[in-house]
Design a protein around this motif. Structure first.
Motif, short mmCIF file in Angstrom:
data_model
loop_
_atom_site.label_atom_id
_atom_site.label_comp_id
_atom_site.label_asym_id
_atom_site.label_seq_id
_atom_site.Cartn_x
_atom_site.Cartn_y
_atom_site.Cartn_z
N UNK A 31 0.85 -1.20 0.00
CA UNK A 31 0.00 0.00 0.00
C UNK A 31 0.88 1.24 0.00
N UNK A 32 0.27 2.34 -0.42
CA UNK A 32 0.99 3.61 -0.46
C UNK A 32 1.44 4.03 0.95
N UNK A 33 0.67 3.64 1.96
CA UNK A 33 1.01 4.00 3.34
C UNK A 33 2.25 3.24 3.80
N UNK A 34 2.32 1.98 3.45
CA UNK A 34 3.51 1.20 3.83
C UNK A 34 4.72 1.61 3.00
N UNK A 35 4.46 2.08 1.76
CA UNK A 35 5.56 2.50 0.89
C UNK A 35 6.28 3.74 1.44
N UNK A 36 5.51 4.72 1.90
CA UNK A 36 6.09 6.05 2.09
C UNK A 36 6.16 6.55 3.53
N UNK A 37 5.64 5.80 4.49
CA UNK A 37 5.63 6.33 5.85
C UNK A 37 6.28 5.40 6.86
N UNK A 38 7.53 5.00 6.60
CA UNK A 38 8.19 4.16 7.60
C UNK A 38 8.30 4.91 8.93
N UNK A 39 8.29 4.15 10.00
CA UNK A 39 8.44 4.71 11.34
C UNK A 39 9.72 5.53 11.42
N UNK A 40 9.68 6.58 12.23
CA UNK A 40 10.87 7.44 12.32
C UNK A 40 12.06 6.72 12.94
N UNK A 41 11.82 5.60 13.63
CA UNK A 41 12.95 4.83 14.17
C UNK A 41 13.83 4.27 13.06
N UNK A 42 13.30 4.22 11.82
CA UNK A 42 14.06 3.69 10.68
C UNK A 42 15.03 4.72 10.09
N UNK A 43 14.80 6.00 10.43
CA UNK A 43 15.56 7.06 9.74
C UNK A 43 17.08 6.91 9.90
N UNK A 44 17.59 6.74 11.12
CA UNK A 44 19.06 6.71 11.24
C UNK A 44 19.71 5.61 10.40
N UNK A 45 19.22 4.38 10.54
CA UNK A 45 19.88 3.27 9.82
C UNK A 45 19.66 3.37 8.31
N UNK A 46 18.46 3.78 7.89
CA UNK A 46 18.17 3.76 6.46
C UNK A 46 18.77 4.95 5.71
N UNK A 47 19.20 5.98 6.43
CA UNK A 47 19.97 7.04 5.77
C UNK A 47 21.47 6.73 5.84
N UNK A 48 21.92 6.21 6.99
CA UNK A 48 23.34 5.84 7.13
C UNK A 48 23.72 4.78 6.11
N UNK A 49 22.79 3.93 5.78
CA UNK A 49 23.00 2.85 4.81
C UNK A 49 23.53 3.36 3.47
N UNK A 50 23.16 4.59 3.12
CA UNK A 50 23.53 5.12 1.80
C UNK A 50 24.81 5.94 1.82
N UNK A 51 25.45 5.99 2.98
CA UNK A 51 26.60 6.88 3.12
C UNK A 51 27.72 6.55 2.12
N UNK A 52 28.15 5.31 2.10
CA UNK A 52 29.31 5.01 1.25
C UNK A 52 28.94 5.07 -0.23
#
Ligand code: 0X9
Ligand code: CA
Ligand code: ZN
Ligand code: CA
Length: 541
Positions: free
Chosen positions: A314-335
């Motif tokens: 669903x569009x809700x599951x696609x675009x609104x991950x819990x904010x607890x995901x932000x640190x790991x899912x942004x750090x993941x793209x660092x390199x």
């Protein structure tokens, strides 16, 4: 509208119908408290400005212009000597074309944090801040970003908030509004109510207009300074390269060298963040999307990142991950992101071979776009027809080929009278000399640090030609002194067009900023004369 907001609006209407209550005007929609790790627009602006205040030597914040609703579209430049436009390769990263893709703004803010807090301590970051100029646009669609938060709690809004004439349907899909092959291929909608509405005309949205003008402003002396670009979207955990408008891997508007470079850079990034790298049309066809325009217009190595999570139901599951995901899912793209910022110094070097690395010398021009060539720069040209242009040539034939419809690389070259006309002699060079002058080219101080000038060319002529007809390449020294370094003259025979190679030493001009002038002449009596150049290079050894 919430009950509370409705009550406030009613009270305001009853008590002071003409005045907007200060509290209501200032009320800014926000994420629910359970998602407070996300930034709304004012929080985003505050964080960007705080970074500029804390790191004034390496961060400069500016607005590229305003959204439809009048909000600033904020950007930051990150580099050493940030107030100076240095001769360093530039990288552009943008976020939030689509209103509901809030994780992309978090990713953009994370990049700003890496580059600031890591400066002076992290060796990779320090090197990249010093040797690159990185631009980050944090939210291209601030009106949609805000509007999405006026739902309960979200609206799953995608487009901007620009009204459409003749309908109550609001908004343009900004990622269908760019001007390359806009609306060409069934990859967007012409209906204003559709989520992928392409807008009334290319760049009809203020947001894409100001983006276009910012990118255009990075062309200095005929050269686009931005070499690599990432546009951040959610979701799918993908890295996509152009084109989106066609399923063809290497269409005529992409060189095979660039395609190989896209695949190599895309896979190298994906190996660092665990995403899947593919051509954007492998996902689905889009037309008028941003990376197609950036590559086609400026040859920028431009990628779409579709961030966390992988494809959901669903569009809700696609675009609104819990904010607890932000640190790991942004750090993941660092390199992955730092890798691309690094490769912007020489994208072709990603191919690994010395031959490709050598393409990052003082000049590499495949002529697929006009990189600063100016016709008749001295104002002394005498030719009346068959003038030089950077074009996709038509083939002509008169006793054999006189203009080739094929080029050495891609589909364009520097050609005299590119169009065919009714006969081979319609658009050949006539009446004298046509010239075209390059952008300024800076040669290293040591002649051993750069190779010769090399290019592919032909001069074709008919039997009435003579030594009065010619193709010449001239070096204009820094003080303006011209030297002919290449010359082919006409002769009284039929000479067909066929690509040949030339190589000339430029050692005499070490340390100078030179121009090349290419000259074609139909002199003496009128004869059939055509010329072309492609793949003009001054490589590094
Ligand atoms: O459709 C888009 O604009 C992008 N995906 S999203 O889910 N974030 O809306 C994809 C753009 C990349 N181009 C193609 N897939 N052709
Ligand atoms: Ca700098
Ligand atoms: Zn998107
Ligand atoms: Ca070419």
């Amino acid at each position: 509208m919430s009950l509370l907001a409705t009550a406030l609006a009613l009270a305001a209407a009853l008590v002071a119908p003409l005045a907007v209550p200060a509290a209501a005007a200032a009320a800014e929609p926000d994420f629910p408290s359970s998602m407070s790790g996300y930034h709304n627009y004012p929080e985003m602006v505050a964080e960007i400005q705080a970074a500029a205040a804390s790191y004034p030597d390496i961060v400069q914040v500016f607005s590229i212009g305003k959204s439809y609703g009048g909000r600033d579209i904020w950007a930051a430049k990150i580099s050493d000597n940030v107030a100076t436009d240095e001769a360093e390769p530039e990288v552009l990263i943008d976020a939030l074309h689509h209103a509901r893709e809030h994780l992309t703004t978090e990713q953009a803010l994370a990049i700003l944090r890496w580059m600031t807090t890591g400066y002076g301590s992290d060796t990779t970051v320090t090197r990249l801040v010093n040797a690159r100029e990185t631009f980050i646009i944090f939210a291209l669609n601030p009106d949609g970003m805000r509007y999405d938060l006026t739902g309960d709690p979200f609206r799953a809004w995608r487009k901007n908030r620009q009204p459409n004439a003749g309908t109550t349907a609001v908004g343009t899909d900004l990622n269908r509004n760019y001007g390359y092959r806009w609306g060409c291929c069934g990859g967007s909608s012409g209906k204003p109510s559709a989520t992928t509405y392409r807008g009334a005309t290319p760049f009809s949205a203020p947001e894409t207009q100001v983006f276009r003008d910012f990118v255009k402003s990075r062309v200095i002396d005929g050269i686009q300074q931005i070499r690599a670009h990432i546009t951040l979207h959610t979701n799918g955990e993908l890295i996509l390269w152009p084109y989106g408008y066609t399923k063809t891997n290497v269409p005529a508007d992409m060189t095979s060298l660039d395609h190989t470079t896209f695949v190599t850079l895309g896979r190298a990034q994906a190996s660092r963040n665990g995403y899947t790298a593919q051509q954007s049309s492998d996902l689905y066809i889009t037309d008028g999307d941003q990376i197609d325009w950036l590559y086609a217009t400026y040859r920028i190595f431009s990628f779409t990142y579709e961030l966390y999570p992988s494809e959901q139901s669903t569009v809700w599951k696609d675009h609104y991950p819990d904010d607890s995901k932000i640190p790991a899912q942004t750090a993941r793209n660092r390199t992955a992101i730092l890798y691309l910022i690094n490769q912007a110094g020489c994208p072709y070097a990603a191919l690994g071979s010395d031959a490709r690395r050598a393409d990052c010398g003082p000049l590499f021009d495949d002529l697929e776009i006009n990189r600063g060539w100016v016709r008749n720069a001295a104002g002394t040209d005498t030719a009346t027809r068959g003038l030089w242009s950077v074009s996709n040539p038509a083939s002509t034939s008169s006793n054999g080929p006189k203009q080739l419809g094929t080029t050495v690389s891609g589909s364009r070259a520097l050609v005299t009278g590119a169009r065919a006309g009714t006969s081979a002699s319609t658009n050949d060079v006539d009446g004298g000399t046509t010239t075209v002058r390059s952008r300024p080219i800076t040669l290293p101080a040591s002649a051993t640090s750069y190779g010769p000038l090399t290019f592919r060319y032909y001069l074709a002529h008919g039997v009435t030609s003579s030594r009065d007809d010619a193709l010449r390449v001239i070096v204009e020294a820094q003080d303006g002194t011209p030297t002919v370094v290449f010359q082919e003259l006409g002769a009284a025979n039929d000479d067909d067009a066929a690509w040949a190679s030339a190589s000339r030493s430029l050692a005499a001009w070490a340390g100078q900023t030179i121009h090349l002038v290419v000259e074609a002449t139909d002199g003496g009596r009128d004869s059939l004369v055509e010329a072309a150049l492609d793949d003009i290079r001054i490589r590094r050894p």
